[in-house]
Motif scaffolding. Sequence first.
Motif, short mmCIF file in Angstrom:
data_model
loop_
_atom_site.label_atom_id
_atom_site.label_comp_id
_atom_site.label_asym_id
_atom_site.label_seq_id
_atom_site.Cartn_x
_atom_site.Cartn_y
_atom_site.Cartn_z
N LEU A 41 4.63 11.72 -3.72
CA LEU A 41 3.97 11.35 -2.23
C LEU A 41 3.27 10.07 -1.77
CD1 LEU A 41 2.68 14.84 -1.39
CD2 LEU A 41 4.31 14.38 -1.62
N LEU A 42 2.29 9.78 -2.03
CA LEU A 42 1.84 7.96 -2.69
C LEU A 42 2.85 7.23 -2.62
CD1 LEU A 42 -1.33 7.18 -2.27
CD2 LEU A 42 -1.08 6.53 -4.94
N GLY A 43 3.35 7.29 -3.45
CA GLY A 43 4.47 6.16 -3.84
C GLY A 43 5.34 5.68 -2.61
N GLN A 44 6.01 7.11 -2.09
CA GLN A 44 7.12 6.96 -1.31
C GLN A 44 5.91 7.16 0.43
OE1 GLN A 44 10.14 9.94 0.50
NE2 GLN A 44 8.41 10.73 0.93
N SER A 45 5.31 7.03 0.41
CA SER A 45 4.39 6.99 1.76
C SER A 45 4.63 4.86 2.11
CB SER A 45 3.33 7.90 2.08
OG SER A 45 3.37 9.10 2.63
N THR A 69 11.36 7.67 9.00
CA THR A 69 11.75 8.80 7.97
C THR A 69 11.84 10.35 8.23
OG1 THR A 69 9.13 8.00 8.07
CG2 THR A 69 8.94 9.64 6.87
N LEU A 70 11.57 10.55 9.60
CA LEU A 70 12.28 11.62 9.61
C LEU A 70 14.32 12.08 9.87
CD1 LEU A 70 10.74 12.17 13.37
CD2 LEU A 70 10.95 13.78 11.22
N ILE A 80 4.73 -7.80 -3.52
CA ILE A 80 4.17 -7.13 -5.21
C ILE A 80 3.28 -5.83 -4.45
CG2 ILE A 80 1.85 -6.94 -6.35
CD1 ILE A 80 2.54 -10.20 -6.19
N TRP A 81 3.10 -4.70 -3.76
CA TRP A 81 2.07 -3.51 -3.62
C TRP A 81 3.89 -2.79 -2.78
CZ3 TRP A 81 -0.68 -2.29 -6.18
CH2 TRP A 81 -2.62 -3.34 -6.60
N ILE A 82 4.97 -3.40 -2.52
CA ILE A 82 6.41 -3.00 -1.95
C ILE A 82 6.29 -2.22 -3.70
CG2 ILE A 82 8.03 -3.00 -1.23
CD1 ILE A 82 6.98 -4.13 1.36
N ALA A 83 6.98 -3.41 -4.08
CA ALA A 83 7.10 -3.50 -5.42
C ALA A 83 6.38 -2.15 -6.55
CB ALA A 83 7.38 -4.26 -6.08
N VAL A 84 5.39 -2.33 -6.40
CA VAL A 84 4.41 -1.30 -7.19
C VAL A 84 4.62 0.01 -7.15
CG1 VAL A 84 1.94 -0.59 -8.03
CG2 VAL A 84 2.57 -3.32 -8.22
N PHE A 85 4.05 -0.11 -5.78
CA PHE A 85 4.57 2.01 -5.72
C PHE A 85 6.11 2.26 -5.26
CE2 PHE A 85 0.16 0.78 -3.70
CZ PHE A 85 0.06 1.98 -3.34
N TRP A 86 7.10 1.68 -5.14
CA TRP A 86 8.31 1.87 -4.64
C TRP A 86 8.66 2.31 -6.34
CZ3 TRP A 86 10.60 4.53 -2.16
CH2 TRP A 86 11.26 4.85 -0.75
N GLN A 87 7.91 2.15 -7.40
CA GLN A 87 8.01 1.89 -8.77
C GLN A 87 7.15 3.74 -9.50
OE1 GLN A 87 9.33 0.90 -11.26
NE2 GLN A 87 10.17 -0.03 -9.63
N LEU A 88 6.15 3.37 -8.94
CA LEU A 88 5.45 5.25 -8.97
C LEU A 88 5.69 5.73 -8.75
CD1 LEU A 88 2.45 6.22 -9.36
CD2 LEU A 88 1.92 6.08 -6.98
N PHE A 89 6.18 6.18 -6.99
CA PHE A 89 7.73 7.04 -6.40
C PHE A 89 8.66 7.27 -7.41
CE2 PHE A 89 12.58 7.89 -4.13
CZ PHE A 89 11.61 9.04 -4.16
N GLY A 145 5.73 14.90 2.28
CA GLY A 145 5.33 13.79 2.45
C GLY A 145 5.46 13.48 4.61
N LEU A 146 6.17 14.22 4.39
CA LEU A 146 7.43 13.99 5.79
C LEU A 146 6.44 13.88 6.92
CD1 LEU A 146 10.02 13.15 7.55
CD2 LEU A 146 9.72 16.70 8.08
N PRO A 147 5.01 14.34 7.32
CA PRO A 147 3.82 13.59 8.78
C PRO A 147 3.18 13.02 8.45
CG PRO A 147 3.95 16.38 7.81
CD PRO A 147 4.84 15.55 6.64
N ILE A 148 3.02 12.33 7.36
CA ILE A 148 2.00 11.59 6.95
C ILE A 148 2.62 9.83 7.17
CG2 ILE A 148 0.83 10.19 5.07
CD1 ILE A 148 1.62 13.38 2.70
#
Length: 325
Positions: free
Chosen positions: A4-8, A94-95, A236-245, A268-271
């Motif tokens: 949820l965190l990584g994707q959002s 997202t939808l 950089i943070w895009i790369a990090v959060f996609w790896q978290l996902f 995480g759809l509504p987020i």
Amino acid sequence: MSVLLGQSVAVLLGRLYFLKGGSSNWLSSVVQVGGFPILIPFYLLTTTTTTTAAAGGVDHDHLTAIYALLGLVVGFACWLYSVGLQNLPVSTYTLLSASQLAFNSFFSYFINGQKFTPFVVNSLVLLTVSSVLLVFNDDDSSAAGPTSRVKYVTGFLCTLAASALFGLLMSATQYVFTSVIKRRTFKYVMDMIIYQNLFASLVTVVGLFASGEWKGIGREMEGYGLGTTSYLMTLIWIAVFWQLFSIGAVGLIFEVSSLFSNSISVVGLPIVPIAAIFFFHDKMSGVKGISMVLAIWGFVSYVYQFYVDDKNSRVVKKAVDETSR
């Protein structure tokens, strides 16, 4: 939580990149998969002691070919998603991406033997209608004339195609774990993430140079609306959060199923749409609102089926245990 965190966060930062002056779809694709080196130290520390025991019986040449094929699909799907994210408001993007769950269910029926119960069928129908409704969302598609309409249709079709590819990818990943690897070790989860992203990175880097988009990176950085440092930090943070996902998504496929992993991402759809209203001033039209409700309803329908299956399996397991005693 990592899904949820990584994707959002990654989706919101990806849209920020385009809104503030970024224009390279291939560069956006590179950072979606190119962050895998940050996982290597963790991978080496946690898998060294189990590598020898887990390696027996698996054809590594066969696995390498599989990782390469999956990486090729990931790289192309990331480019399609980048085109969608560039041309669609975050809320619409997202939808529409929630249709992954419908595509995943469809492919899982043929690849993983997924059963189509009434609740699963209900989920498929609701998610399909949710996506179709966005075709009629004139607030986004006609806001700036014919040019905007063309961009909207391009973004819509690319996002839908990417959702189909990722639905296929997740079903294929589950099949590889259950029918090819047949091992329940953390090593193979990390192998799937790292090697798949390695081959996907090669695909996207080749695309970046072959398209000539690399030539404009310097100008893009200098003209970025938030400054050069923010440009670099955004990527950089895009790369990090996609790896978290990726860690969360592949881990859930390994432990449960591709459908369950996909359904968690839909939680995480509504987020993202709500966050986009505040950060990017996206419009939440009536059509989008109805689409969101239908998508959430479809997700709940699938989760209820998962709950019923889990409850039935517990009853069967209890009966078997009592019989054995």
